[in-house]
Structures are given as structure tokens and as C-alpha cells.
Design a protein around this motif. Structure first.
Motif, PDB file in Angstrom:
ATOM      1  N   THR A  33       8.291   2.571  -8.814  1.00  0.00           N
ATOM      2  CA  THR A  33       6.981   2.351  -8.850  1.00  0.00           C
ATOM      3  C   THR A  33       5.836   2.505  -9.504  1.00  0.00           C
ATOM      4  OG1 THR A  33       6.488   4.780  -7.837  1.00  0.00           O
ATOM      5  CG2 THR A  33       7.943   2.520  -5.982  1.00  0.00           C
ATOM      6  N   PHE A  34       5.136   1.359  -9.878  1.00  0.00           N
ATOM      7  CA  PHE A  34       3.333   1.718 -10.410  1.00  0.00           C
ATOM      8  C   PHE A  34       2.335   0.626  -9.346  1.00  0.00           C
ATOM      9  CE2 PHE A  34       4.648  -2.807 -10.786  1.00  0.00           C
ATOM     10  CZ  PHE A  34       3.537  -3.624 -10.926  1.00  0.00           C
ATOM     11  N   VAL A  35       1.837   1.521 -10.328  1.00  0.00           N
ATOM     12  CA  VAL A  35      -0.118   1.311 -10.143  1.00  0.00           C
ATOM     13  C   VAL A  35      -0.531   0.649 -11.396  1.00  0.00           C
ATOM     14  CG1 VAL A  35      -1.990   1.947  -9.106  1.00  0.00           C
ATOM     15  CG2 VAL A  35      -0.186   3.236  -8.714  1.00  0.00           C
ATOM     16  N   ARG A  36      -1.256  -0.484 -11.437  1.00  0.00           N
ATOM     17  CA  ARG A  36      -2.426  -1.201 -12.244  1.00  0.00           C
ATOM     18  C   ARG A  36      -3.613  -0.230 -12.581  1.00  0.00           C
ATOM     19  NH1 ARG A  36      -3.239  -6.482 -11.220  1.00  0.00           N
ATOM     20  NH2 ARG A  36      -2.967  -6.286  -8.840  1.00  0.00           N
ATOM     21  N   GLU A  37      -3.464   0.483 -13.546  1.00  0.00           N
ATOM     22  CA  GLU A  37      -4.514   1.062 -14.503  1.00  0.00           C
ATOM     23  C   GLU A  37      -6.476   0.415 -13.758  1.00  0.00           C
ATOM     24  OE1 GLU A  37      -4.645   3.689 -18.148  1.00  0.00           O
ATOM     25  OE2 GLU A  37      -5.371   1.793 -18.857  1.00  0.00           O
ATOM     26  N   SER A  67       0.827  -1.427   0.229  1.00  0.00           N
ATOM     27  CA  SER A  67      -0.085  -0.071  -0.213  1.00  0.00           C
ATOM     28  C   SER A  67       1.012   1.745   0.433  1.00  0.00           C
ATOM     29  CB  SER A  67      -0.924   0.133   0.916  1.00  0.00           C
ATOM     30  OG  SER A  67      -0.035  -0.323   2.423  1.00  0.00           O
ATOM     31  N   VAL A  68       0.575   2.308  -0.484  1.00  0.00           N
ATOM     32  CA  VAL A  68       1.428   3.875  -0.199  1.00  0.00           C
ATOM     33  C   VAL A  68       1.858   3.687   0.975  1.00  0.00           C
ATOM     34  CG1 VAL A  68       1.066   6.366  -0.678  1.00  0.00           C
ATOM     35  CG2 VAL A  68      -0.198   4.322  -2.396  1.00  0.00           C
ATOM     36  N   VAL A 102       8.425  -2.468  -7.943  1.00  0.00           N
ATOM     37  CA  VAL A 102       7.706  -1.907  -6.469  1.00  0.00           C
ATOM     38  C   VAL A 102       5.699  -1.750  -7.641  1.00  0.00           C
ATOM     39  CG1 VAL A 102       6.563  -1.667  -4.400  1.00  0.00           C
ATOM     40  CG2 VAL A 102       9.668  -2.586  -4.558  1.00  0.00           C
ATOM     41  N   GLU A 103       4.714  -2.637  -7.005  1.00  0.00           N
ATOM     42  CA  GLU A 103       3.430  -2.576  -6.999  1.00  0.00           C
ATOM     43  C   GLU A 103       3.046  -1.532  -5.207  1.00  0.00           C
ATOM     44  OE1 GLU A 103      -0.819  -4.301  -8.369  1.00  0.00           O
ATOM     45  OE2 GLU A 103       0.500  -4.817  -7.769  1.00  0.00           O
ATOM     46  N   LEU A 104       2.707  -0.740  -6.246  1.00  0.00           N
ATOM     47  CA  LEU A 104       1.691   0.507  -5.179  1.00  0.00           C
ATOM     48  C   LEU A 104       0.214  -0.082  -5.260  1.00  0.00           C
ATOM     49  CD1 LEU A 104       3.132   3.694  -5.594  1.00  0.00           C
ATOM     50  CD2 LEU A 104       3.958   1.508  -3.934  1.00  0.00           C
ATOM     51  N   ILE A 105      -0.580  -0.797  -4.250  1.00  0.00           N
ATOM     52  CA  ILE A 105      -2.331  -0.197  -3.471  1.00  0.00           C
ATOM     53  C   ILE A 105      -2.069   1.194  -3.115  1.00  0.00           C
ATOM     54  CG2 ILE A 105      -3.809  -2.070  -2.934  1.00  0.00           C
ATOM     55  CD1 ILE A 105      -2.043  -3.526  -5.019  1.00  0.00           C
ATOM     56  N   PRO A 106      -3.490   1.238  -4.752  1.00  0.00           N
ATOM     57  CA  PRO A 106      -3.980   2.350  -3.514  1.00  0.00           C
ATOM     58  C   PRO A 106      -4.744   2.742  -2.651  1.00  0.00           C
ATOM     59  CG  PRO A 106      -4.323   2.561  -5.943  1.00  0.00           C
ATOM     60  CD  PRO A 106      -3.858   0.790  -5.301  1.00  0.00           C
ATOM     61  N   ASP A 107      -4.280   3.195  -1.767  1.00  0.00           N
ATOM     62  CA  ASP A 107      -5.351   3.861   0.188  1.00  0.00           C
ATOM     63  C   ASP A 107      -5.132   4.997  -0.236  1.00  0.00           C
ATOM     64  OD1 ASP A 107      -2.816   5.064   0.552  1.00  0.00           O
ATOM     65  OD2 ASP A 107      -2.389   3.469   2.213  1.00  0.00           O
ATOM     66  N   GLU A 108      -5.954   4.989   1.000  1.00  0.00           N
ATOM     67  CA  GLU A 108      -5.946   7.242   1.395  1.00  0.00           C
ATOM     68  C   GLU A 108      -5.091   8.165   1.395  1.00  0.00           C
ATOM     69  OE1 GLU A 108      -5.068   5.270   5.872  1.00  0.00           O
ATOM     70  OE2 GLU A 108      -5.925   4.577   3.352  1.00  0.00           O
ATOM     71  N   ASN A 109      -3.744   7.113   1.160  1.00  0.00           N
ATOM     72  CA  ASN A 109      -2.305   8.448   0.838  1.00  0.00           C
ATOM     73  C   ASN A 109      -2.042   8.364  -0.539  1.00  0.00           C
ATOM     74  OD1 ASN A 109      -2.581   9.354   3.415  1.00  0.00           O
ATOM     75  ND2 ASN A 109      -1.467   7.161   4.156  1.00  0.00           N
ATOM     76  N   SER A 110      -2.897   8.080  -1.995  1.00  0.00           N
ATOM     77  CA  SER A 110      -2.457   7.450  -2.918  1.00  0.00           C
ATOM     78  C   SER A 110      -2.473   9.394  -3.466  1.00  0.00           C
ATOM     79  CB  SER A 110      -3.780   7.043  -4.017  1.00  0.00           C
ATOM     80  OG  SER A 110      -3.724   5.440  -3.240  1.00  0.00           O
ATOM     81  N   ASP A 111      -2.887  10.397  -2.835  1.00  0.00           N
ATOM     82  CA  ASP A 111      -3.092  11.509  -3.634  1.00  0.00           C
ATOM     83  C   ASP A 111      -1.312  12.073  -3.007  1.00  0.00           C
ATOM     84  OD1 ASP A 111      -5.287  10.684  -5.615  1.00  0.00           O
ATOM     85  OD2 ASP A 111      -6.206  12.325  -3.188  1.00  0.00           O
TER      86      ASP A 111
END
Length: 344
Positions: free
Chosen positions: A66-70, A21-22, A45-54
Motif C-alpha cells: 500500500t502507498f500514499v502519494r506524498e 480510501s483507508v 494499492v494506492e491509499l486515499i487519506p481520509d479520517e482513518n488515515s492515522d
């Protein structure tokens, strides 16, 4: 590490990619967790969006990408132009699921070039253009000493630089604008040392004038990139950096960008894409295609592309193009903001 993501190489070997998670990444990076930040521990490293994604980029010095899946992107976050990075500013990449295997293969094939490019764009996306161009040149020279470029160079056939009989750049004074035309049509207008020198001289002179300017390419293609016959010819990388800055093509283009229209067609690859992207307005023929091949050579875009392209489409899409070597067409270029108009 949790939720390993598995990609596949050409021989179908699994490639686990750790996922965090972020918030967890921010905490572990701040604590310099050796399992996470030790050199060579991870490439992606894959990032999992959470409340801190911004939040902003977690750490400019993270030794992995680091990457996020679309598919994890909230609705409405597919944004045109540079603002696209604001959807997930903490990630180097937003990856369409279908391209994930290509990203994994590309980064793992040339991890040094991929990481240096990601770190460079993290650091330079908001600094003045002249400073960013100098930083790019230094990073490019660093990679010229690396094992990935050495390996690519060793695989190339013996090459002899071509000899140009005609001027490599022409200037046409039109009623509406002065046209600067790349003129190596038999080499798809590939940029060589002579063209670079002539471009600098012409652009420096035109910078002292007023009025609109146009940049075009003679022949079937706008520009197929740097002339591969000259790659690896510099006697030492530091000298190549000094030469690039003294013959600073991207800097010269950037100085006249506000009154420059680039009209591209055919192949707009590597240096061609990088130079054109500085222009204040870019029009493209429907048949135009764009590609950044440098990472596959163990290098990074070295003609201003880490500066010009992210300022048009954002650093995440720039890195996506670079590590996958993907080709985009005019429709995608317009949607992303790489160009401003499709015109016959």
C-alpha cells in the motif's frame, strides 16, 4: 475499485493501480474481499487519506503493498527519522510523485521480493533486534529459492570468488577509540565470507571490553555491499540461514552499537549501509552515497538492514529506497536521519 492510477513501463504500457480510501481498504480487507486479497490480484494499492488515515497498518498479511502519494500528505507531515512512519502508519510507502513510475516499475519487476520485504518490516519494526534479525535471515533464505533471484543469477557472468592475502578487517588501538577497519580496498570493501567471519571474531572480542569504538573502511569506499562473486554459492538456502545466524554480523554490531561510531565515505551500499546504520552515531563524508540494490536481485537486505535502517529512517523510506534502487546523497541522508553528521 475507483480512481485507477496509471504508471508506465519502459515500453510505455499502462499500469493501472487501484486506489481505495483507508476506510474502504480496512472494511474490504477485514471481509477478505476476494477481489482485493486473492493471491496475485494486485501488487500495489494506492491509499486515499481520509479520517482513518492515522490508524495502524490495516493488516500485516495484506498480499500487496500500500502507498500514499506524498502530494496528498497534509502540511507539516514531512518528519525526520523513524517518526516519519507515524504520518501515515497504515501505508507501506509514502511516494514522492516524481518517483511513482520508479516505484511501480520496481515492484512489478520483482513483486515477490518487494512484498516479502514490506510484510517483513510490517511485522518486525517493533520486535527485539535479535528476533528481527533472525526473521530477516529466514525471509532472505526464502527468496533465495524464488524465481526472481534465480532469474537474476542466471543473467550474471561466470564468477570466481577472490582470494584475500591480507586480513579483511584490521583493528587499530587509538588514544580515543578502537578502530575497526574494513580492509578489502581493491573490492570496495565488499563483504565476503572471510570478512564476515573476521568481523564476528573481532566484534565478539570487543564486546567484552569498554570504551568507544569506530567502524571505518580502507580505500575510496566504506563498503559497496556484499561480494557478488559469492552470491548463489551456498549449496542450499537453509544452510545459508544457519551460517548467517552462527556468523551473525548484524547481531554483533548491534551488541556494541551504543558505543560505536561509523565513519562512512564513498559508496555505502547494501550490506555497508545496513551495518553502519546499527551504529549509535554515524558520520559521513560529503561525497558519500547510499543505495539498497537487493530487491532488483530478487532478494531483500540481508545483513540486518530490515532492522537497522527502518529504526533510523522508518520502514516507508527504507522500502522506497529498496524498490526503486534510488541513490541518496549526504544531504538527504542527514535530513532523513540515516546519518547524524556530515564531516570531512
Amino acid at each position: 475499485m475507483t480512481s485507477p492510477l496509471v504508471g508506465r513501463t519502459a515500453d510505455s504500457a499502462p499500469l493501472p493501480v487501484p486506489a481505495l480510501s483507508v476506510s474502504e481498504l480496512a472494511l474490504r480487507a477485514a471481509a477478505r474481499d476476494p477481489e482485493l486479497v486473492a493471491p496475485g490480484a494486485h501488487v500495489l494499492v494506492e491509499l486515499i487519506p481520509d479520517e482513518n488515515s492515522d490508524r495502524d497498518t490495516v493488516d500485516h498479511d495484506l498480499p500487496f503493498i500500500t502507498f500514499v502519494r506524498e502530494s496528498r500528505a497534509p502540511a507539516g507531515r514531512h518528519i525526520r527519522g523513524r517518526a516519519a512512519d507515524n504520518a501515515f502508519p497504515c501505508a507501506d510507502l509514502v511516494v514522492p510523485d516524481a518517483l511513482l513510475p520508479d516505484v511501480i516499475r520496481g515492484v512489478r519487476s520483482n513483486p515477490e521480493a518487494s512484498l516479502v520485504l514490506a510484510q517483513l518490516m510490517r511485522a518486525t519494526h517493533s520486535v527485539p533486534i535479535p528476533d528481527a534479525i533472525r526473521a530477516e535471515s529466514l525471509a532472505y533464505s526464502l527468496l533465495q529459492t524464488g524465481s526472481e533471484f534465480t532469474r537474476w543469477l542466471a543473467d550474471q557472468p561466470a564468477r570466481t570468488p577472490g582470494v584475500d592475502v591480507e586480513p579483511t578487517v584490521l583493528v587499530h588501538q587509538g588514544a580515543q577509540a578502537s578502530e575497526i577497519q574494513l580492509n578489502r580496498p581493491s573490492s570496495a570493501n565488499a563483504v565476503n565470507t572471510r570478512m564476515r567471519t573476521e568481523l564476528v571474531g573481532i566484534l565478539s572480542a570487543l564486546a567484552l571490553t569498554t570504551g568507544p569504538l569506530e567502524l571505518t573502511g580502507n580505500g575510496r569506499h566504506f563498503c559497496a555491499g556484499g561480494d557478488l562473486r559469492e552470491f548463489g554459492m551456498a549449496p542450499y538456502p537453509l544452510g545459508a540461514h544457519v551460517e548467517r545466524i552462527s556468523q551473525n554480523v548484524p547481531g554483533c554490531v548491534a551488541r556494541v552499537a551504543g558505543r560505536l561510531t561509523a565513519r562512512v565515505h564513498g559508496a555505502c551500499v547494501g550490506a555497508g549501509m545496513e551495518i553502519a546504520s546499527f551504529a549509535g552515531h554515524v558520520t559521513a563524508a560529503p561525497d558519500t552515497s547510499w543505495r539498497l540494490p537487493e530487491v532488483s536481485m530478487g532478494l531483500l537486505p540481508g545483513c540486518g538492514g530490515t532492522v537497522s535502517i527502518p529504526r533510523r529512517i522508518g520502514r516507508q523510506r527504507t522500502l522506497l529506497m529498496a524498490v526503486t534502487g534510488m541513490t541518496i546523497d549526504a544531504a538527504a541522508a542527514l535530513e532523513w536521519g540515516l546519518i547524524d553528521e556530515v564531516s570531512e
